[in-house]
Motif scaffolding. Structure first.
Motif, PDB file in Angstrom:
ATOM      1  N   GLY A 286       0.810  -1.211   0.000  1.00  0.00           N
ATOM      2  CA  GLY A 286       0.000   0.000   0.000  1.00  0.00           C
ATOM      3  C   GLY A 286       0.840   1.255   0.000  1.00  0.00           C
ATOM      4  N   ASP A 287       2.014   1.214   0.612  1.00  0.00           N
ATOM      5  CA  ASP A 287       2.929   2.356   0.638  1.00  0.00           C
ATOM      6  C   ASP A 287       4.116   2.154  -0.303  1.00  0.00           C
ATOM      7  N   ARG A 288       4.635   0.945  -0.328  1.00  0.00           N
ATOM      8  CA  ARG A 288       5.786   0.634  -1.182  1.00  0.00           C
ATOM      9  C   ARG A 288       5.383  -0.445  -2.182  1.00  0.00           C
ATOM     10  N   TRP A 289       5.793  -0.247  -3.454  1.00  0.00           N
ATOM     11  CA  TRP A 289       5.435  -1.187  -4.503  1.00  0.00           C
ATOM     12  C   TRP A 289       6.666  -1.603  -5.275  1.00  0.00           C
ATOM     13  N   GLN A 290       6.666  -2.821  -5.750  1.00  0.00           N
ATOM     14  CA  GLN A 290       7.771  -3.348  -6.534  1.00  0.00           C
ATOM     15  C   GLN A 290       7.179  -4.027  -7.770  1.00  0.00           C
ATOM     16  N   VAL A 291       7.719  -3.677  -8.954  1.00  0.00           N
ATOM     17  CA  VAL A 291       7.294  -4.306 -10.197  1.00  0.00           C
ATOM     18  C   VAL A 291       8.369  -5.285 -10.624  1.00  0.00           C
ATOM     19  N   ARG A 292       7.977  -6.507 -10.898  1.00  0.00           N
ATOM     20  CA  ARG A 292       8.893  -7.553 -11.367  1.00  0.00           C
ATOM     21  C   ARG A 292       8.309  -8.148 -12.632  1.00  0.00           C
ATOM     22  N   HIS A 293       9.143  -8.840 -13.361  1.00  0.00           N
ATOM     23  CA  HIS A 293       8.677  -9.596 -14.522  1.00  0.00           C
ATOM     24  C   HIS A 293       9.098 -11.037 -14.317  1.00  0.00           C
ATOM     25  N   VAL A 294       8.107 -11.932 -14.366  1.00  0.00           N
ATOM     26  CA  VAL A 294       8.341 -13.356 -14.183  1.00  0.00           C
ATOM     27  C   VAL A 294       7.849 -14.045 -15.455  1.00  0.00           C
ATOM     28  N   GLY A 295       8.740 -14.658 -16.175  1.00  0.00           N
ATOM     29  CA  GLY A 295       8.372 -15.280 -17.443  1.00  0.00           C
ATOM     30  C   GLY A 295       8.092 -14.228 -18.494  1.00  0.00           C
ATOM     31  N   ASP A 296       7.578 -14.670 -19.634  1.00  0.00           N
ATOM     32  CA  ASP A 296       7.302 -13.728 -20.706  1.00  0.00           C
ATOM     33  C   ASP A 296       5.860 -13.760 -21.189  1.00  0.00           C
ATOM     34  N   GLY A 297       5.055 -14.688 -20.677  1.00  0.00           N
ATOM     35  CA  GLY A 297       3.660 -14.775 -21.077  1.00  0.00           C
ATOM     36  C   GLY A 297       2.766 -13.979 -20.147  1.00  0.00           C
ATOM     37  N   ASP A 298       1.514 -13.810 -20.563  1.00  0.00           N
ATOM     38  CA  ASP A 298       0.535 -13.125 -19.721  1.00  0.00           C
ATOM     39  C   ASP A 298       0.238 -13.970 -18.481  1.00  0.00           C
ATOM     40  N   LEU A 299       0.040 -13.289 -17.368  1.00  0.00           N
ATOM     41  CA  LEU A 299      -0.312 -13.947 -16.108  1.00  0.00           C
ATOM     42  C   LEU A 299      -1.773 -13.649 -15.811  1.00  0.00           C
ATOM     43  N   TYR A 300      -2.538 -14.680 -15.433  1.00  0.00           N
ATOM     44  CA  TYR A 300      -3.976 -14.539 -15.216  1.00  0.00           C
ATOM     45  C   TYR A 300      -4.406 -14.764 -13.773  1.00  0.00           C
ATOM     46  N   ALA A 301      -3.565 -15.376 -12.952  1.00  0.00           N
ATOM     47  CA  ALA A 301      -4.016 -15.804 -11.625  1.00  0.00           C
ATOM     48  C   ALA A 301      -2.941 -15.575 -10.575  1.00  0.00           C
ATOM     49  N   CYS A 302      -3.385 -15.272  -9.350  1.00  0.00           N
ATOM     50  CA  CYS A 302      -2.472 -15.161  -8.211  1.00  0.00           C
ATOM     51  C   CYS A 302      -3.235 -15.542  -6.953  1.00  0.00           C
ATOM     52  N   TRP A 303      -2.513 -16.156  -6.021  1.00  0.00           N
ATOM     53  CA  TRP A 303      -3.116 -16.563  -4.754  1.00  0.00           C
ATOM     54  C   TRP A 303      -2.017 -16.801  -3.736  1.00  0.00           C
TER      55      TRP A 303
END
Length: 173
Positions: A26-43
């Motif tokens: 909420g205060d600090r954010w980090q952008v990463r790239h994992v793989g090269d395809g689109d990601l649809y799900a997270c849990w």
């Protein structure tokens, strides 16, 4: 494409196009790239690990140190949802209504569902509740008794949407 909150309240994970993963509190954010395809799900799993999945059977688990570990064994399907239960069993819903299960130490197996209905969400159940009700909750207990009948009807509707009496209320979604 998807966002989820850490069940322990420590932050969020969001996933999107071209392997984009956004993590933050909420205060600090980090952008990463994992793989090269689109990601649809997270849990999240009960051990505090984040999971992400997407195109062509790609599935990763974030280890406590922050490293993303690729999980192998899924066929080339688009991962649309997933969950981990208290025993560490991983369930993945893929495009086309396909379901896969992996028990700890084993490979993924495809579950026979009988019908190919799209599944867009899964929930993992934890052995220990993370919500505690105070004594004042006695006034809501009668309302919880009706919840079982509603859940049974919802399960029957999801299993066979054309069955007599099947209906899906927006409040149940």
């Amino acid at each position: 494409w998807a966002v989820t909150a850490d069940p322990q309240g420590a932050g969020f994970v969001a996933v999107g196009a071209r392997g984009t993963v956004l993590m933050g509190d909420g205060d600090r954010w980090q952008v990463r790239h994992v793989g090269d395809g689109d990601l649809y799900a997270c849990w999240w799993s009960a051990d505090g690990s984040a999971w992400i999945g997407g195109q062509r059977g790609k599935l990763w688990k974030r280890l406590p140190g922050g490293e993303w570990l690729a999980t192998r064994g899924l066929p080339s399907v688009d991962v649309m949802a997933g969950a981990v239960d208290a025993d560490g069993d991983v369930m993945v819903a893929a495009r086309g209504g396909r379901l896969f299960l992996q028990r700890p130490g084993t490979d993924f197996i495809e579950l026979e569902t009988g019908k190919r209905t799209e599944i867009t969400a899964l929930i993992g159940f934890q052995a220990q509740p993370n919500v505690y009700l105070p004594r004042s909750a006695q006034r809501i207990v009668p309302a919880l008794h009706g919840l079982r009948a509603d859940l049974d009807r919802l399960i029957r509707t999801l299993e066979d949407p054309s069955a007599p009496g099947a209906r899906l209320d927006m409040a149940q979604v």
